[in-house]
Design a protein around this motif. Structure first.
Motif, short mmCIF file in Angstrom:
data_model
loop_
_atom_site.label_atom_id
_atom_site.label_comp_id
_atom_site.label_asym_id
_atom_site.label_seq_id
_atom_site.Cartn_x
_atom_site.Cartn_y
_atom_site.Cartn_z
N ILE A 267 30.36 47.11 32.51
CA ILE A 267 30.04 45.68 32.50
C ILE A 267 31.06 44.95 33.38
CG2 ILE A 267 29.06 45.79 30.17
CD1 ILE A 267 31.64 44.40 29.17
N THR A 268 30.64 43.82 33.92
CA THR A 268 31.54 43.00 34.73
C THR A 268 31.64 41.62 34.11
OG1 THR A 268 30.90 44.18 36.75
CG2 THR A 268 31.94 42.03 37.02
N LYS A 269 32.85 41.24 33.75
CA LYS A 269 33.11 39.93 33.13
C LYS A 269 33.57 38.96 34.21
CE LYS A 269 33.71 37.44 29.29
NZ LYS A 269 34.20 36.19 29.85
N GLU A 270 32.83 37.86 34.37
CA GLU A 270 33.19 36.88 35.37
C GLU A 270 34.42 36.08 34.91
OE1 GLU A 270 29.79 34.50 36.18
OE2 GLU A 270 28.65 36.14 37.11
N PHE A 271 35.14 35.49 35.88
CA PHE A 271 36.35 34.74 35.55
C PHE A 271 36.62 33.76 36.68
CE2 PHE A 271 37.64 38.02 38.38
CZ PHE A 271 38.67 37.47 39.14
N THR A 272 37.49 32.80 36.38
CA THR A 272 38.05 31.91 37.40
C THR A 272 39.55 31.81 37.18
OG1 THR A 272 37.65 29.97 35.99
CG2 THR A 272 35.95 30.53 37.62
N ILE A 273 40.29 31.65 38.26
CA ILE A 273 41.74 31.49 38.15
C ILE A 273 42.03 30.04 37.74
CG2 ILE A 273 43.93 31.53 39.39
CD1 ILE A 273 42.75 33.70 41.18
N PRO A 303 42.86 43.65 38.28
CA PRO A 303 43.57 44.31 39.39
C PRO A 303 42.70 44.38 40.64
CG PRO A 303 42.80 45.94 37.81
CD PRO A 303 42.51 44.59 37.20
N ASN A 304 43.35 44.67 41.77
CA ASN A 304 42.68 44.87 43.05
C ASN A 304 41.94 43.63 43.55
OD1 ASN A 304 43.44 47.67 43.17
ND2 ASN A 304 41.82 48.07 41.68
N LEU A 305 42.46 42.47 43.16
CA LEU A 305 41.88 41.21 43.61
C LEU A 305 42.62 40.78 44.89
CD1 LEU A 305 39.87 38.94 42.77
CD2 LEU A 305 41.81 37.79 41.71
N LEU A 320 52.22 43.09 48.60
CA LEU A 320 51.13 43.88 48.04
C LEU A 320 49.85 43.07 48.26
CD1 LEU A 320 50.35 46.36 46.21
CD2 LEU A 320 50.53 44.79 44.27
N PRO A 321 48.85 43.63 48.96
CA PRO A 321 47.71 42.81 49.38
C PRO A 321 46.68 42.51 48.31
CG PRO A 321 47.44 45.06 50.14
CD PRO A 321 48.80 44.98 49.50
N HIS A 322 46.96 42.90 47.08
CA HIS A 322 46.02 42.64 45.99
C HIS A 322 46.78 42.59 44.67
CE1 HIS A 322 46.45 46.87 44.92
NE2 HIS A 322 46.23 47.16 46.19
N THR A 323 46.13 42.07 43.65
CA THR A 323 46.76 42.03 42.33
C THR A 323 46.91 43.44 41.76
OG1 THR A 323 44.57 41.67 41.36
CG2 THR A 323 45.93 39.71 41.75
N ASP A 324 47.97 43.61 40.95
CA ASP A 324 48.17 44.91 40.31
C ASP A 324 47.51 44.91 38.93
OD1 ASP A 324 49.81 43.45 38.64
OD2 ASP A 324 51.67 44.44 39.23
N LEU A 325 47.79 45.92 38.12
CA LEU A 325 47.15 46.03 36.80
C LEU A 325 47.48 44.86 35.89
CD1 LEU A 325 47.64 49.86 36.13
CD2 LEU A 325 45.51 48.69 36.70
N ASN A 326 48.62 44.21 36.14
CA ASN A 326 49.03 43.06 35.32
C ASN A 326 48.62 41.73 35.91
OD1 ASN A 326 50.43 44.68 33.36
ND2 ASN A 326 52.04 44.97 34.89
N GLY A 327 47.77 41.76 36.93
CA GLY A 327 47.33 40.51 37.55
C GLY A 327 48.40 39.86 38.39
N GLU A 328 49.38 40.65 38.86
CA GLU A 328 50.49 40.10 39.63
C GLU A 328 50.38 40.49 41.11
OE1 GLU A 328 54.43 39.59 37.07
OE2 GLU A 328 53.82 41.68 37.23
N VAL A 329 50.98 39.63 41.97
CA VAL A 329 51.16 39.97 43.37
C VAL A 329 52.65 39.86 43.69
CG1 VAL A 329 48.86 39.21 44.03
CG2 VAL A 329 50.76 37.59 44.13
N PHE A 330 53.06 40.57 44.74
CA PHE A 330 54.47 40.62 45.10
C PHE A 330 54.62 40.29 46.59
CE2 PHE A 330 53.80 43.38 41.53
CZ PHE A 330 54.92 43.21 40.73
#
Length: 344
Positions: A267-273, A303-305, A320-330
């Protein structure tokens, strides 16, 4: 009761042609024994009204992938592969019955295998090992109920002599036939439909499901819900579920006893930041910027956003060109001025 005319069975006599399989001490070839047992089993099943398909009906080899294709494309309800083993270390004393199923926890294949174990133990006169998961090609990517039998060891001299006799092969076929009938009597639950909606997942089965047997997981974590008796399962999807792709896994049994094929639904859950936080740490001439993004329920974004951030008065050295598993970018930054602040 069941309608045998609607239950399709594929029988797979192992080996064939130049692929002789195991060979007994006096030269009896496994491929011939397998085919003879398969033909007896086919006759028993057809007399009961079951549609039966043999993956081969002569002395020729069929590629393993083709055997699986025959089963899958014909939408078999049961696939059974017939074999007779040999000792890898040429220990002629070894003789036992072995049963193998796919690597799938709570698979209905094991329900059939346990009935085979019981009946071989009762009637065949050999030690019968507990059914084991195996990586055999004919069990991979096949229909939900797939079992491979190794009824005995053709490399055992006494067993080879028995396998030359019609009554031994008929007995083997009878045991498999009896086990298939017992298995079907305990239910053959199929998935009639599955529907993913915004707030729920619905599954409808061909048999009534035992609600006490159900185990449901989302991304490996238990999903609590109240199940009711009947042929339908409705799984709620929380509005507060983290955005992105999730896997719902469903295991259980029908009221008659057999397991239904495990279900793994994406399933895919939609979201907004909705918000973010950031932390800046200094490492000599460089600064490491961590930015964490959240949805409206303060869940980290998936992740991978992909993202694009351009801080002011900074040179981006690496990121890092995408978010990691914790929703973070560096971002690794070089500040243009000492003690300058980060602005976006």
């Amino acid at each position: 009761m069941y309608d045998s005319s609607k239950i399709k069975i594929v029988i797979d006599p192992g080996h064939g042609g130049e692929a002789t399989g195991a060979v007994g001490p006096t030269g009896l070839q496994e491929k011939d024994v397998n085919l003879t047992v398969a033909r007896h089993l086919k006759r028993f099943l057809e007399e009961e009204g079951f549609p039966v398909i043999l993956t081969r009906d002569g002395d020729y080899d069929v590629p393993l992938e083709e055997r699986v294709r025959i089963s899958v494309e014909n939408k078999a309800d049961i696939f059974i592969s017939i074999h007779h083993n040999a000792s890898a270390v040429l220990n002629r004393n070894i003789n036992r019955t072995e049963l193998y199923c796919p690597f799938e926890p709570f698979s209905p294949s094991f329900d059939l295998a346990y009935k085979l174990q019981k009946n071989f133990r009762r009637r065949f006169g050999l030690t019968v090992e507990s059914p084991l998961p195996a990586n055999y090609r004919v069990l991979k990517g096949n229909v939900p109920v797939s079992v491979l039998t190794e009824a005995s060891y053709i490399s055992n001299p006494e067993e080879e002599e028995l396998l030359k006799r019609k009554e031994r092969l008929v007995l083997e076929a009878e045991i498999i036939f009896e086990s298939i009938l017992e298995f079907i009597t305990s239910g053959l639950p199929r998935i009639n439909s599955k529907k993913v909606e915004r707030d729920k997942v619905k599954l409808r089965f061909s048999e009534e499901i035992d609600p006490a047997s159900l185990a449901v997981f989302i991304d490996g974590n238990v999903l609590d819900f109240v199940a009711e008796e009947g042929k339908e399962i409705v799984l709620p999807i929380s509005e507060k579920l983290r955005g992105g792709v999730h896997i719902i896994s469903i295991y259980g049994r029908c009221m008659k006893g057999n397991a239904f094929p495990p279900q793994h639904i994406e399933i895919t859950k939609e979201f907004t930041i909705e918000s973010f936080s950031h932390v800046l740490k200094n490492y000599g001439p460089y600064n490491l910027l961590r930015i964490k993004f959240f949805d409206k329920y303060m869940n980290p974004v998936p992740p991978n956003l992909p993202f694009y951030v351009q801080p002011k008065d900074c040179e981006i050295i690496d990121s890092l060109p995408h978010t990691d598993l914790n929703g973070e970018v560096f971002l690794l930054l070089k500040m243009e001025r000492e003690h300058s602040e980060i602005e976006f």
